[in-house]
Scaffold this motif. Structure first.
Motif, PDB file in Angstrom:
ATOM      1  N   LEU A  22       0.823  -1.211   0.000  1.00  0.00           N
ATOM      2  CA  LEU A  22       0.000   0.000   0.000  1.00  0.00           C
ATOM      3  C   LEU A  22       0.858   1.261   0.000  1.00  0.00           C
ATOM      4  CD1 LEU A  22      -2.801  -1.060   2.510  1.00  0.00           C
ATOM      5  CD2 LEU A  22      -3.127  -0.528   0.092  1.00  0.00           C
ATOM      6  N   GLU A  25       1.867   1.823  -3.448  1.00  0.00           N
ATOM      7  CA  GLU A  25       0.730   2.235  -4.272  1.00  0.00           C
ATOM      8  C   GLU A  25       0.389   3.709  -4.057  1.00  0.00           C
ATOM      9  OE1 GLU A  25      -4.041   1.244  -4.793  1.00  0.00           O
ATOM     10  OE2 GLU A  25      -2.771  -0.161  -3.676  1.00  0.00           O
ATOM     11  N   TYR A  26       0.535   4.177  -2.802  1.00  0.00           N
ATOM     12  CA  TYR A  26       0.176   5.553  -2.461  1.00  0.00           C
ATOM     13  C   TYR A  26       1.415   6.442  -2.294  1.00  0.00           C
ATOM     14  CZ  TYR A  26      -4.624   4.024  -1.645  1.00  0.00           C
ATOM     15  OH  TYR A  26      -5.901   3.523  -1.809  1.00  0.00           O
ATOM     16  N   SER A  27       2.511   6.071  -2.961  1.00  0.00           N
ATOM     17  CA  SER A  27       3.772   6.813  -2.813  1.00  0.00           C
ATOM     18  C   SER A  27       3.649   8.288  -3.190  1.00  0.00           C
ATOM     19  CB  SER A  27       4.879   6.156  -3.644  1.00  0.00           C
ATOM     20  OG  SER A  27       4.512   6.117  -5.014  1.00  0.00           O
ATOM     21  N   GLU A  28       2.859   8.600  -4.239  1.00  0.00           N
ATOM     22  CA  GLU A  28       2.698   9.992  -4.675  1.00  0.00           C
ATOM     23  C   GLU A  28       1.981  10.816  -3.606  1.00  0.00           C
ATOM     24  OE1 GLU A  28       3.683  12.058  -7.234  1.00  0.00           O
ATOM     25  OE2 GLU A  28       5.059  10.396  -7.542  1.00  0.00           O
ATOM     26  N   GLU A  29       0.887  10.255  -3.065  1.00  0.00           N
ATOM     27  CA  GLU A  29       0.122  10.958  -2.035  1.00  0.00           C
ATOM     28  C   GLU A  29       0.943  11.129  -0.755  1.00  0.00           C
ATOM     29  OE1 GLU A  29      -1.019   8.515  -3.862  1.00  0.00           O
ATOM     30  OE2 GLU A  29      -2.775   9.312  -4.917  1.00  0.00           O
ATOM     31  N   LEU A  71      -0.300   6.351   6.100  1.00  0.00           N
ATOM     32  CA  LEU A  71      -1.027   5.647   5.049  1.00  0.00           C
ATOM     33  C   LEU A  71      -2.508   6.028   5.055  1.00  0.00           C
ATOM     34  CD1 LEU A  71      -0.810   3.627   2.758  1.00  0.00           C
ATOM     35  CD2 LEU A  71      -1.176   1.786   4.412  1.00  0.00           C
ATOM     36  N   ALA A  74      -2.767   9.351   3.407  1.00  0.00           N
ATOM     37  CA  ALA A  74      -2.558   9.251   1.959  1.00  0.00           C
ATOM     38  C   ALA A  74      -3.803   8.707   1.251  1.00  0.00           C
ATOM     39  CB  ALA A  74      -1.357   8.353   1.670  1.00  0.00           C
ATOM     40  N   MET A  75      -4.449   7.707   1.854  1.00  0.00           N
ATOM     41  CA  MET A  75      -5.643   7.113   1.252  1.00  0.00           C
ATOM     42  C   MET A  75      -6.793   8.112   1.249  1.00  0.00           C
ATOM     43  SD  MET A  75      -5.274   3.327   2.979  1.00  0.00           S
ATOM     44  CE  MET A  75      -6.603   2.489   2.119  1.00  0.00           C
ATOM     45  N   ARG A  78      -6.171  10.732  -1.546  1.00  0.00           N
ATOM     46  CA  ARG A  78      -6.490  10.273  -2.907  1.00  0.00           C
ATOM     47  C   ARG A  78      -7.984  10.426  -3.185  1.00  0.00           C
ATOM     48  NH1 ARG A  78      -4.352   4.713  -5.591  1.00  0.00           N
ATOM     49  NH2 ARG A  78      -2.425   5.929  -5.431  1.00  0.00           N
TER      50      ARG A  78
END
Length: 409
Positions: A22, A25-29, A71, A74-75, A78
């Protein structure tokens, strides 16, 4: 015998793997998520610019705090960005409908990218494309680039161009040229009803910087410094410029195949340009078709180049490479020449002024007609030469290189 993992250990390992997946997957955010402490406890928050609201004329930011993990933040971010993009699209479509303009359009940035792709297909030089990209990147705001082109008011374009007209006239001319290209493209594709730049005359051109013509004394002083230089690389490079009037980017693109030592001819087929995407110097086509040419060189210069080539590693094809085995950027040689001028006690000048000096000396000799000079230096037509250097008389093309060799001897 390997240790058998307990159910708790297996579960912990599974959770760690899922979290790692995860996080990727959410590295940009996650780049917009920061850690902070509140009442002795660690929390996470985000703050990010989302879009420009064309209705309120304000920037929209997304902010939220008190997340237990990075995390989780970040989620949440998004999901909020997805909502913001839908809201932006809704606002833009509403304004387009209200204004009576087309119900569909594209952001300026998207159209800009389409113009670039079209120019690539037409074979525009990489260096020119990189120049356009740099102009948009450095001189147009994110708000402007992310706006639907239908909603960009003529006054906004005028403000940008007038601003650069006052402060940086050269930038204004280039920016106006590319904005005109972009608007012509949008009008041709039916994305705008009116080309706002059609009747705009563009910034007034300031008087160009007069080229510096080096005197005979300065030429001799420069040549003395160059020929006594410990670095044969610079000795050869600047002798080529002084004795051929070649563009600095053309000289940097020379290879073993470019030099016909037996017949004393240099074949110019490429130039070196800076590629912004790779951050490296690359081989490119010549400035114009006329720039691709063959020029005769003197015996002295031929012998110097021959000596230099013999010292190069057998596997090196290009004449001029740095210690990382890469081509030099054309701007890199400016510093070398600045040092040479200082050592020679000469007036301030640019590397391109060597070319101006070369052509001026040919004109002053009254031995060569305008067509000979145009062909030798690679101008696209005689008008380019005549705009700066006037009438000349006739002699053979080969005598051009011999004359310059005698002049700097």
């Amino acid at each position: 015998m390997p240790k058998i993992k307990t159910n708790a250990e297996r579960m912990k390992e599974k959770i760690e793997k899922e979290n790692l997946k995860l996080m990727q997957e959410y590295s940009e955010e996650l780049k917009s998520v920061t850690e902070y402490t509140f009442w002795g406890k660690t929390h996470y928050k985000y703050s990010i610019y989302a879009y420009y609201n064309s209705f309120t004329k304000k920037r929209v930011y997304l902010k939220k705090a008190k997340f237990k993990t990075s995390l989780e933040a970040a989620m949440h971010l998004r999901n909020e960005l997805k909502k913001a993009n839908k809201e932006k699209e809704k606002i833009e479509k509403s304004l387009l409908k209200k204004s009576g303009k087309y119900s569909y359009s594209y952001e300026f940035n998207r159209i800009f990218n389409e113009v670039i792709e079209e120019k690539k297909e037409k074979g525009l030089k990489i260096s020119t494309i990189q120049k356009y990209k740099a102009l948009v990147k450095n001189h147009l705001s994110d708000d402007f680039k992310n706006k639907y082109i239908n909603l960009i008011e003529p006054s906004e374009l005028d403000d940008i161009l007038v601003s650069y007209e006052i402060h940086k006239n050269g930038i204004a001319k280039q920016l106006f040229s590319f904005l005109s290209e972009t608007y012509k493209f949008a009008f041709r594709k039916g994305l705008i009803e009116n080309n706002h730049l059609l009747n705009y005359r563009g910034p007034k051109r300031d008087q160009k910087r007069a080229p510096v013509i080096l005197s005979d004394k300065e030429l001799r002083a420069i040549e003395t410094i160059i020929n006594n230089h410990q670095d044969i690389f610079k000795k050869v490079y600047f002798n080529i410029l002084l004795n051929t009037g070649m563009r600095k980017s053309e000289a940097l693109a020379l290879s073993r195949k470019s030099i016909d030592l037996d017949n004393k001819i240099i074949h110019i087929t490429n130039s070196v340009t800076y590629d912004e995407e790779t951050n490296k110097a690359i081989l490119s086509s010549c400035k114009t078709k006329a720039s691709e040419r063959q020029i005769p060189i003197s015996t002295t210069l031929t012998d110097l180049i021959r000596e230099y080539i013999e010292e190069l590693p057998a596997e090196q094809d290009m004449l001029f490479k740095n210690k990382n085995n890469e081509l030099y950027r054309p701007t890199y040689v400016n510093g070398w020449f600045k040092t040479i001028l200082k050592q020679a006690n000469c007036q301030k000048a640019t590397v391109h002024d060597i070319r101006h000096t070369f052509i001026t000396r040919l004109h002053q000799s009254k031995q060569f007609d305008i067509k000979q000079i145009q062909r030798y230096v690679g101008h696209s037509n005689t008008a380019v030469t005549l705009n700066t250097y006037i009438h000349l008389n006739a002699t053979s093309l080969v005598e051009v290189s011999d004359f310059m060799n005698e002049l700097t001897a």
